[in-house]
Design an enzyme around this catalytic site. Structure first.
Site, PDB file in Angstrom:
ATOM      1  N   ASP A 118       1.806  13.704  11.364  1.00 59.54           N
ATOM      2  CA  ASP A 118       1.242  13.242  12.907  1.00 59.54           C
ATOM      3  C   ASP A 118       2.149  13.908  14.103  1.00 59.54           C
ATOM      4  OD1 ASP A 118      -0.240  11.979  14.926  1.00 59.54           O
ATOM      5  OD2 ASP A 118       1.521  10.463  15.223  1.00 59.54           O
TER       6      ASP A 118
ATOM      7  N   CYS B 248      -9.940   9.379  27.293  1.00 57.40           N
ATOM      8  CA  CYS B 248     -10.050   8.632  25.934  1.00 57.40           C
ATOM      9  C   CYS B 248      -9.322   7.309  25.971  1.00 57.40           C
ATOM     10  CB  CYS B 248      -9.475   9.527  25.098  1.00 57.40           C
ATOM     11  SG  CYS B 248      -9.684   8.661  23.186  1.00 57.40           S
TER      12      CYS B 248
ATOM     13  N   CYS C 196     -20.027   5.983  13.510  1.00 52.76           N
ATOM     14  CA  CYS C 196     -20.544   7.231  12.623  1.00 52.76           C
ATOM     15  C   CYS C 196     -21.286   6.840  11.324  1.00 52.76           C
ATOM     16  CB  CYS C 196     -19.103   7.772  12.578  1.00 52.76           C
ATOM     17  SG  CYS C 196     -19.291   9.201  11.475  1.00 52.76           S
TER      18      CYS C 196
END
Length: 410
Positions: A156, A236, A269
């Protein structure tokens, strides 16, 4: 850059240990992938260590448009060229580890006991820890079989883009919501990688399977998905919940009761339908941590916060963003029982951002008790931004009417 192990040899060839011996690397890759499950890894893909040239062009454009979050590695060359991170790299091994998407026995959020929610990626033990352990096992596995192996693992916060590596390694395709979607695991996956000097044959990338679907783009609460695979990080909610500043009214309303992160684009999704992964024990959530009560968060101390939430990846920015988001959530719930606690924040908290956010929340809830507290705060507030927030809240409260809660996650 956070790495598990850095083992870069700068010496000349003559000073190196024995070079990697020739072997059947195709057979070795098959053996490697077969070992994944025993290492706690759900999928492994291989890609070359060539520069990510197309990614660099996208990142340049992304920066020009002002869409970076500020959390990224600033050096675009380091983000896209493995050779700047590792001497003479040959391959990159990408891994995926699946995490749960459903919260069993979730506590109810109800009047008088309102709860916030952490994003699914923060439900279990901090994924940095979980992936470091798995990558360390994989490093040991490689060295046991090839003592000459050199490796460097990243999770990450390494310079490379985990998603770009995973995409090119064939773990999944880069979706319109900017997630990597695995055909078998969906997008509920953590990603990590190992750069190595082993000449492993690369896997074939998976073609884009989003098709004409735009559900993620349509569902994004703030319009942060400005196009297929294009994210304006500054809009976001996942990014906004991690900031430490006073947020604009439009974003606070959209945050709802999210304490950390946002899962909306993944929830809608179709590729994630029915996918919930429960086979990694340490990644399973504690319901009381995933959906904590909001009011106790307002007065939680540093030590208690670390003891209670320190194991979660969502705690990495400390308690201030979580507390600010809890204040926002109570305002979005219009939770009248929280008014005394919010007044304490408004009048006594030493942090202007928290005081200003409490004013916003009290304005949303309304009532004479909140109005009186705002008038008192207006007389004593010395910070300009907090004073402005108090003034706006006083205007709102004077014209407030009862309305249903907004953007609350069940």
């Amino acid at each position: 850059m956070e790495t598990i192990q850095q083992d870069i040899h700068k010496e000349s060839d003559s000073a190196w240990p024995k070079k990697v011996p020739h072997r059947d690397w195709h057979a070795f890759k098959v053996e490697l992938k077969a070992a994944a499950k025993s290492l706690g890894i759900d999928d492994i893909g291989i890609t070359s260590a060539d520069p990510f040239l197309e990614l660099k062009e996208r990142l340049i454009r992304h920066r020009e448009l002002g869409r970076e979050s500020g959390f990224e590695e600033p050096d675009l060359d380091r983000r896209t060229n493995p050779a700047l991170l590792f001497d003479r790299p040959q391959s990159i091994i990408a891994i995926a580890v699946a995490y749960p998407s459903k919260l069993a026995d979730a506590p109810k959020s109800e009047p008088g006991a309102r709860r916030g929610i952490f994003a699914r990626a923060s439900w279990g033990v901090d994924y940095h820890t979980a992936l470091r352990e798995r990558l360390a096992r994989l490093e040991d596995w490689l060295r046991e079989r090839v003592p000459e192996a050199r490796v460097e693992s990243m999770v990450d916060t390494g310079a490379l883009s985990d998603r770009a590596v995973a995409e090119r390694a064939g773990l999944g395709w880069s979706a319109k919501n900017c997630s990597i979607i695995s055909p078998k695991l969906g997008s509920w996956i953590y990603l990590g990688e190992i750069i190595t000097n082993l000449p492993l044959p690369p896997d074939t990338p998976i073609p884009d399977m989003c098709g004409s679907c735009t559900k993620c783009i349509d569902a994004c609460p703030t319009g942060a998905l400005v196009g297929p695979g294009q994210l304006d990080s500054n809009k976001c909610i996942s990014f906004l919940t991690q900031t430490k500043v006073m947020l604009p009214d439009e974003y606070m309303r959209k945050i709802g009761n999210r304490l950390y992160g946002c899962d909306t684009c993944q929830i809608v999704c179709p590729a994630n339908r029915g996918k919930n992964w429960t086979h990694h024990a340490e990644l399973q959530p504690d319901p009381e941590l995933a959906k904590p009560l909001l009011v106790p968060l307002l007065t939680i101390g540093n030590r208690e916060f670390k003891e209670q939430f320190g194991s979660l990846s969502g705690s990495w920015r400390g308690k201030k963003p979580i507390q600010r988001n809890a204040v926002i959530a109570l305002g979005n719930f219009r939770e009248k029982s929280a008014v005394p606690s919010l007044i304490d924040v408004l009048l006594k908290d030493p942090r202007p951002v928290l005081r200003g956010t409490a004013a916003w929340s009290l304005g949303r809830i309304g009532g004479e008790e909140a109005a009186a507290a705002l008038r008192q705060a207006a007389e004593q507030e010395a910070d300009a931004e907090a004073a402005e927030a108090i003034a706006r809240a006083m205007i709102v409260i004077s014209a407030s009417e009862e309305a249903p809660a907004e953007n609350i996650r069940p």
